[in-house]
Design a protein around this motif. Structure first.
Motif, PDB file in Angstrom:
ATOM      1  N   ARG A  54       0.832  -1.215   0.000  1.00  0.00           N
ATOM      2  CA  ARG A  54       0.000   0.000   0.000  1.00  0.00           C
ATOM      3  C   ARG A  54       0.860   1.256   0.000  1.00  0.00           C
ATOM      4  O   ARG A  54       1.826   1.356   0.742  1.00  0.00           O
ATOM      5  CB  ARG A  54      -0.937   0.001   1.190  1.00  0.00           C
ATOM      6  CG  ARG A  54      -2.007  -1.091   1.083  1.00  0.00           C
ATOM      7  CD  ARG A  54      -2.904  -1.092   2.281  1.00  0.00           C
ATOM      8  NE  ARG A  54      -3.610   0.170   2.369  1.00  0.00           N
ATOM      9  CZ  ARG A  54      -4.915   0.314   2.225  1.00  0.00           C
ATOM     10  NH1 ARG A  54      -5.655  -0.734   2.022  1.00  0.00           N
ATOM     11  NH2 ARG A  54      -5.473   1.485   2.316  1.00  0.00           N
ATOM     12  N   ASP A  55       0.472   2.193  -0.862  1.00  0.00           N
ATOM     13  CA  ASP A  55       1.136   3.503  -0.922  1.00  0.00           C
ATOM     14  C   ASP A  55       0.146   4.487  -1.539  1.00  0.00           C
ATOM     15  O   ASP A  55       0.087   4.652  -2.758  1.00  0.00           O
ATOM     16  CB  ASP A  55       2.413   3.444  -1.754  1.00  0.00           C
ATOM     17  CG  ASP A  55       3.217   4.735  -1.659  1.00  0.00           C
ATOM     18  OD1 ASP A  55       2.673   5.767  -1.212  1.00  0.00           O
ATOM     19  OD2 ASP A  55       4.397   4.710  -2.038  1.00  0.00           O
ATOM     20  N   THR A  56      -0.633   5.129  -0.684  1.00  0.00           N
ATOM     21  CA  THR A  56      -1.668   6.048  -1.164  1.00  0.00           C
ATOM     22  C   THR A  56      -1.105   7.367  -1.671  1.00  0.00           C
ATOM     23  O   THR A  56      -1.836   8.147  -2.270  1.00  0.00           O
ATOM     24  CB  THR A  56      -2.697   6.321  -0.050  1.00  0.00           C
ATOM     25  OG1 THR A  56      -2.010   6.833   1.092  1.00  0.00           O
ATOM     26  CG2 THR A  56      -3.445   5.044   0.320  1.00  0.00           C
ATOM     27  N   THR A  57       0.188   7.616  -1.462  1.00  0.00           N
ATOM     28  CA  THR A  57       0.787   8.861  -1.966  1.00  0.00           C
ATOM     29  C   THR A  57       1.024   8.805  -3.471  1.00  0.00           C
ATOM     30  O   THR A  57       1.279   9.828  -4.089  1.00  0.00           O
ATOM     31  CB  THR A  57       2.121   9.162  -1.258  1.00  0.00           C
ATOM     32  OG1 THR A  57       3.060   8.129  -1.562  1.00  0.00           O
ATOM     33  CG2 THR A  57       1.929   9.284   0.242  1.00  0.00           C
ATOM     34  N   LEU A  58       0.947   7.624  -4.065  1.00  0.00           N
ATOM     35  CA  LEU A  58       1.188   7.480  -5.505  1.00  0.00           C
ATOM     36  C   LEU A  58      -0.040   7.826  -6.344  1.00  0.00           C
ATOM     37  O   LEU A  58       0.072   8.076  -7.534  1.00  0.00           O
ATOM     38  CB  LEU A  58       1.639   6.058  -5.829  1.00  0.00           C
ATOM     39  CG  LEU A  58       2.990   5.651  -5.273  1.00  0.00           C
ATOM     40  CD1 LEU A  58       3.263   4.171  -5.566  1.00  0.00           C
ATOM     41  CD2 LEU A  58       4.097   6.514  -5.850  1.00  0.00           C
ATOM     42  N   PHE A  59      -1.233   7.781  -5.756  1.00  0.00           N
ATOM     43  CA  PHE A  59      -2.484   8.067  -6.460  1.00  0.00           C
ATOM     44  C   PHE A  59      -2.711   7.123  -7.642  1.00  0.00           C
ATOM     45  O   PHE A  59      -3.197   7.529  -8.690  1.00  0.00           O
ATOM     46  CB  PHE A  59      -2.563   9.531  -6.908  1.00  0.00           C
ATOM     47  CG  PHE A  59      -2.484  10.495  -5.772  1.00  0.00           C
ATOM     48  CD1 PHE A  59      -3.527  10.642  -4.879  1.00  0.00           C
ATOM     49  CD2 PHE A  59      -1.338  11.247  -5.576  1.00  0.00           C
ATOM     50  CE1 PHE A  59      -3.448  11.511  -3.821  1.00  0.00           C
ATOM     51  CE2 PHE A  59      -1.250  12.132  -4.510  1.00  0.00           C
ATOM     52  CZ  PHE A  59      -2.303  12.264  -3.639  1.00  0.00           C
ATOM     53  N   VAL A  60      -2.305   5.857  -7.480  1.00  0.00           N
ATOM     54  CA  VAL A  60      -2.564   4.828  -8.480  1.00  0.00           C
ATOM     55  C   VAL A  60      -3.114   3.600  -7.765  1.00  0.00           C
ATOM     56  O   VAL A  60      -2.926   3.427  -6.565  1.00  0.00           O
ATOM     57  CB  VAL A  60      -1.301   4.447  -9.287  1.00  0.00           C
ATOM     58  CG1 VAL A  60      -0.796   5.618 -10.101  1.00  0.00           C
ATOM     59  CG2 VAL A  60      -0.202   3.889  -8.399  1.00  0.00           C
TER      60      VAL A  60
END
Length: 152
Positions: free
Chosen positions: A121-127
């Motif tokens: 998970r990495d919501t900072t990528l916006f993908v």
């Protein structure tokens, strides 16, 4: 201001308000038709929901991220960025970025990958998903494609 001007102003405001509300609710417009990609006579169904994808080339072969971007966009995916990843990677992988592995699996399936997706998970990528292209992935019609992973 005369009574007629006030009435005209009120009617204009009501019309603009109704237009805004109908636009927000989707009234009066037709939904966009579904995009269906056709490749070599094969119809590829678009994903059920627009999956936002990042494509990174870690294969060492120039232009592979651009080829994969075209390939995925032709199949209805929303590739929002592509570029080069550091280091050489042998095997292509798809990473779920939002905790919905089914969306990432749609991307993997479209690329013809047989390996399961992983979740990081990495919501900072916006993908929704990241594709890390390895040396094993070749675009359709690439003469370098042998027994390695290839799009279907």
């Amino acid at each position: 201001m005369s009574r007629w001007q006030t009435a005209g102003f009120a009617v204009t405001l009501l019309a603009v308000g109704a237009l805004l509300v109908s636009g927000l609710m989707g009234i009066g417009g037709k939904p966009a038709p579904a995009v269906v990609a056709r490749t070599a006579g094969v119809v590829a169904e678009p994903p059920a929901q627009r999956v936002r994808v990042e494509v990174l080339n870690a294969s060492g072969r120039l232009g592979l991220a651009r080829e994969a971007t075209r390939y995925l966009r032709d199949r209805g995916f929303d590739v929002v960025s592509f570029g080069t990843a550091r280091g050489g990677v042998a095997a292509t992988r798809v990473i779920d970025r939002i905790g919905k592995p089914a969306s990432a699996q749609e991307v993997a399936d479209a690329l013809g990958l047989r390996t399961p997706v992983t979740t990081e998970r990495d919501t900072t990528l916006f993908v929704d998903a990241t594709v890390v292209l390895g040396k094993d992935w070749h675009p359709a019609g690439d003469p370098a494609t042998t027994d390695s992973v290839k799009p279907q």
